[in-house]
Design an enzyme around this catalytic site. Structure first.
Site, PDB file in Angstrom:
ATOM      1  N   TYR A   1     -16.101  68.735  13.060  1.00  0.00           N
ATOM      2  CA  TYR A   1     -15.349  68.948  14.307  1.00  0.00           C
ATOM      3  C   TYR A   1     -13.877  68.591  14.097  1.00  0.00           C
ATOM      4  O   TYR A   1     -12.976  69.344  14.475  1.00  0.00           O
ATOM      5  CB  TYR A   1     -15.954  68.092  15.424  1.00  0.00           C
ATOM      6  CG  TYR A   1     -15.242  68.215  16.751  1.00  0.00           C
ATOM      7  CD1 TYR A   1     -15.375  69.366  17.525  1.00  0.00           C
ATOM      8  CD2 TYR A   1     -14.436  67.182  17.238  1.00  0.00           C
ATOM      9  CE1 TYR A   1     -14.722  69.485  18.752  1.00  0.00           C
ATOM     10  CE2 TYR A   1     -13.777  67.295  18.456  1.00  0.00           C
ATOM     11  CZ  TYR A   1     -13.929  68.445  19.205  1.00  0.00           C
ATOM     12  OH  TYR A   1     -13.269  68.571  20.416  1.00  0.00           O
TER      13      TYR A   1
ATOM     14  N   SER B   1      -7.411  68.286  19.950  1.00  0.00           N
ATOM     15  CA  SER B   1      -8.068  67.018  20.283  1.00  0.00           C
ATOM     16  C   SER B   1      -7.314  65.904  19.563  1.00  0.00           C
ATOM     17  O   SER B   1      -6.620  66.162  18.571  1.00  0.00           O
ATOM     18  CB  SER B   1      -9.517  67.067  19.780  1.00  0.00           C
ATOM     19  OG  SER B   1     -10.116  65.796  19.844  1.00  0.00           O
TER      20      SER B   1
HETATM   21  P1  NDP Z   1     -17.382  72.026  27.797  1.00  0.00           P
HETATM   22  O1  NDP Z   1     -18.589  72.043  26.919  1.00  0.00           O
HETATM   23  O2  NDP Z   1     -17.525  71.557  29.203  1.00  0.00           O
HETATM   24  O3  NDP Z   1     -16.712  73.485  27.804  1.00  0.00           O
HETATM   25  C1  NDP Z   1     -16.672  74.283  26.662  1.00  0.00           C
HETATM   26  C2  NDP Z   1     -16.367  75.701  27.093  1.00  0.00           C
HETATM   27  O4  NDP Z   1     -16.300  76.525  25.901  1.00  0.00           O
HETATM   28  C3  NDP Z   1     -17.429  76.295  27.988  1.00  0.00           C
HETATM   29  O5  NDP Z   1     -16.814  77.028  29.006  1.00  0.00           O
HETATM   30  C4  NDP Z   1     -18.202  77.227  27.065  1.00  0.00           C
HETATM   31  O6  NDP Z   1     -18.674  78.346  27.783  1.00  0.00           O
HETATM   32  C5  NDP Z   1     -17.090  77.667  26.123  1.00  0.00           C
HETATM   33  N1  NDP Z   1     -17.613  78.203  24.871  1.00  0.00           N
HETATM   34  C6  NDP Z   1     -18.325  77.578  23.912  1.00  0.00           C
HETATM   35  N2  NDP Z   1     -18.672  78.430  22.935  1.00  0.00           N
HETATM   36  C7  NDP Z   1     -18.149  79.631  23.294  1.00  0.00           C
HETATM   37  C8  NDP Z   1     -18.156  80.911  22.696  1.00  0.00           C
HETATM   38  N3  NDP Z   1     -18.775  81.153  21.536  1.00  0.00           N
HETATM   39  N4  NDP Z   1     -17.516  81.930  23.336  1.00  0.00           N
HETATM   40  C9  NDP Z   1     -16.911  81.706  24.533  1.00  0.00           C
HETATM   41  N5  NDP Z   1     -16.844  80.514  25.126  1.00  0.00           N
HETATM   42  C10 NDP Z   1     -17.480  79.492  24.515  1.00  0.00           C
HETATM   43  O7  NDP Z   1     -16.316  71.147  27.007  1.00  0.00           O
HETATM   44  P2  NDP Z   1     -14.777  70.769  27.245  1.00  0.00           P
HETATM   45  O8  NDP Z   1     -14.276  71.281  28.522  1.00  0.00           O
HETATM   46  O9  NDP Z   1     -14.668  69.338  26.955  1.00  0.00           O
HETATM   47  O10 NDP Z   1     -14.118  71.548  26.028  1.00  0.00           O
HETATM   48  C11 NDP Z   1     -12.986  72.390  26.137  1.00  0.00           C
HETATM   49  C12 NDP Z   1     -12.109  72.185  24.919  1.00  0.00           C
HETATM   50  O11 NDP Z   1     -11.578  70.868  24.949  1.00  0.00           O
HETATM   51  C13 NDP Z   1     -12.824  72.335  23.582  1.00  0.00           C
HETATM   52  O12 NDP Z   1     -12.005  73.055  22.684  1.00  0.00           O
HETATM   53  C14 NDP Z   1     -12.976  70.892  23.121  1.00  0.00           C
HETATM   54  O13 NDP Z   1     -13.063  70.800  21.726  1.00  0.00           O
HETATM   55  C15 NDP Z   1     -11.701  70.284  23.671  1.00  0.00           C
HETATM   56  N6  NDP Z   1     -11.700  68.834  23.802  1.00  0.00           N
HETATM   57  C16 NDP Z   1     -12.612  68.197  24.591  1.00  0.00           C
HETATM   58  C17 NDP Z   1     -12.624  66.812  24.663  1.00  0.00           C
HETATM   59  C18 NDP Z   1     -13.643  66.060  25.444  1.00  0.00           C
HETATM   60  O14 NDP Z   1     -13.760  64.823  25.267  1.00  0.00           O
HETATM   61  N7  NDP Z   1     -14.407  66.701  26.325  1.00  0.00           N
HETATM   62  C19 NDP Z   1     -11.629  65.999  23.956  1.00  0.00           C
HETATM   63  C20 NDP Z   1     -10.690  66.774  23.190  1.00  0.00           C
HETATM   64  C21 NDP Z   1     -10.750  68.128  23.129  1.00  0.00           C
HETATM   65  P3  NDP Z   1     -20.097  79.100  27.569  1.00  0.00           P
HETATM   66  O15 NDP Z   1     -21.064  78.081  27.056  1.00  0.00           O
HETATM   67  O16 NDP Z   1     -20.412  79.622  28.930  1.00  0.00           O
HETATM   68  O17 NDP Z   1     -19.789  80.201  26.584  1.00  0.00           O
END
Ligand code: NDP
Length: 243
Positions: free
Chosen positions: A150, A137
């Site tokens: 975070y 990020s």
């Molecule tokens: P979402 O919340 O839409 O997606 C997060 C994903 O992570 C989901 O598919 C969720 O699936 C999965 N996840 C969470 N916990 C677990 C776990 N314990 N085991 C397996 N899967 C898990 O968020 P984003 O798409 O935004 O996030 C994706 C990445 O991008 C993250 O690493 C985030 O930090 C990063 N990011 C996002 C930004 C933003 O502004 N959105 C900016 C910068 C970075 P499920 O709940 O089904 O397990």
């Protein structure tokens, strides 16, 4: 294995929503067979992608991650790409935030990412090729209000990715750090501190955001470069996001 599949296996963690789902779709459009991991397996299956194994796996469970990779490799051949994308963002002030929220971010964003790395790296090193994409990020490069833990997890992703890159570069394996600014996904919805959540939503509304597809396009662009070219880090954000 379907005889018509000519592309190697790609693994995407956290593919049930947001950036991971968009990346899964983009890689599938390029013809890759996929292993998709997340806890909500029905969301993975609902993507309806061909040549895809969807498994309900919590990335903090190292053995479950490795078992799913073994199962996918038995079906589709060796993993050529892993996108370690699963993550959680629970904003708040450290003094007020429940400690289990810190722990969850550390477990998923750091240990979970390392579990993905470990499941595929020995094979990649042995084959002398492969790509590890770690989703960090801009909060892994600078601080923001309410982001202390975070941000700490994402600084860890930057740091360990750079060190890992040096470790495996002599073996022909690429490590790429993707550092997005604000993206419209479900990420903020899990924050329990309503004030922190409202403040960040106001920030997003003010600067505009990337789409998950924007980030997926950066990931596939980096991956599609020849194996001898490593786009070590991509930092991308909405043009209007100054901070
Ligand atoms: P979402 O919340 O839409 O997606 C997060 C994903 O992570 C989901 O598919 C969720 O699936 C999965 N996840 C969470 N916990 C677990 C776990 N314990 N085991 C397996 N899967 C898990 O968020 P984003 O798409 O935004 O996030 C994706 C990445 O991008 C993250 O690493 C985030 O930090 C990063 N990011 C996002 C930004 C933003 O502004 N959105 C900016 C910068 C970075 P499920 O709940 O089904 O397990």
């Amino acid at each position: 294995m379907n005889a018509e599949i000519t592309k190697p296996l790609a693994v995407v963690t956290g593919a049930s929503s947001g950036i991971g789902a968009a990346t899964a779709r983009a890689l599938s459009d390029l013809g890759h067979p996929l292993l998709l991991l997340a806890r909500r397996v029905t969301r993975l299956e609902a993507l309806g992608l061909p040549d895809t194994l969807a498994r309900a796996v919590d990335v903090t469970d190292a053995e479950a991650v490795s078992a799913a990779v073994r199962e996918a490799e038995a079906r589709y051949g060796p993993t050529d790409l892993i996108v370690n994308n699963a993550g959680v963002m629970l904003l708040g002030e450290v003094a007020k935030q429940p400690a289990d929220e810190w722990q969850r971010m550390l477990d998923v964003n750091v240990t979970g990412l390392l579990n993905g790395v470990r499941a595929v790296l020995p094979g990649m090193v042995g084959r002398g090729r492969g790509t590890v994409v770690n989703v960090s990020s801009v909060a892994g490069r600078k601080s923001y209000p309410n982001h202390t833990v975070y941000s700490g997890t994402k600084f860890a992703v930057h740091g360990l990715s750079e060190s890992l890159r040096e470790e495996v570069a002599p073996h022909g394996v690429r490590v790429i750090t993707i550092a997005p600014g604000a993206v419209e996904t479900e990420l903020l919805s899990h924050t329990t501190d309503e004030t922190a959540k409202a403040d960040y939503q106001a920030f997003k509304d003010a600067v505009g955001v990337l789409t998950p597809q924007d980030v997926a396009a950066a990931i596939t662009y980096a991956y599609q470069q020849p194996q001898r070219v490593n786009l070590r880090e991509i930092v991308l954000a909405a043009t209007a996001q100054a901070a």
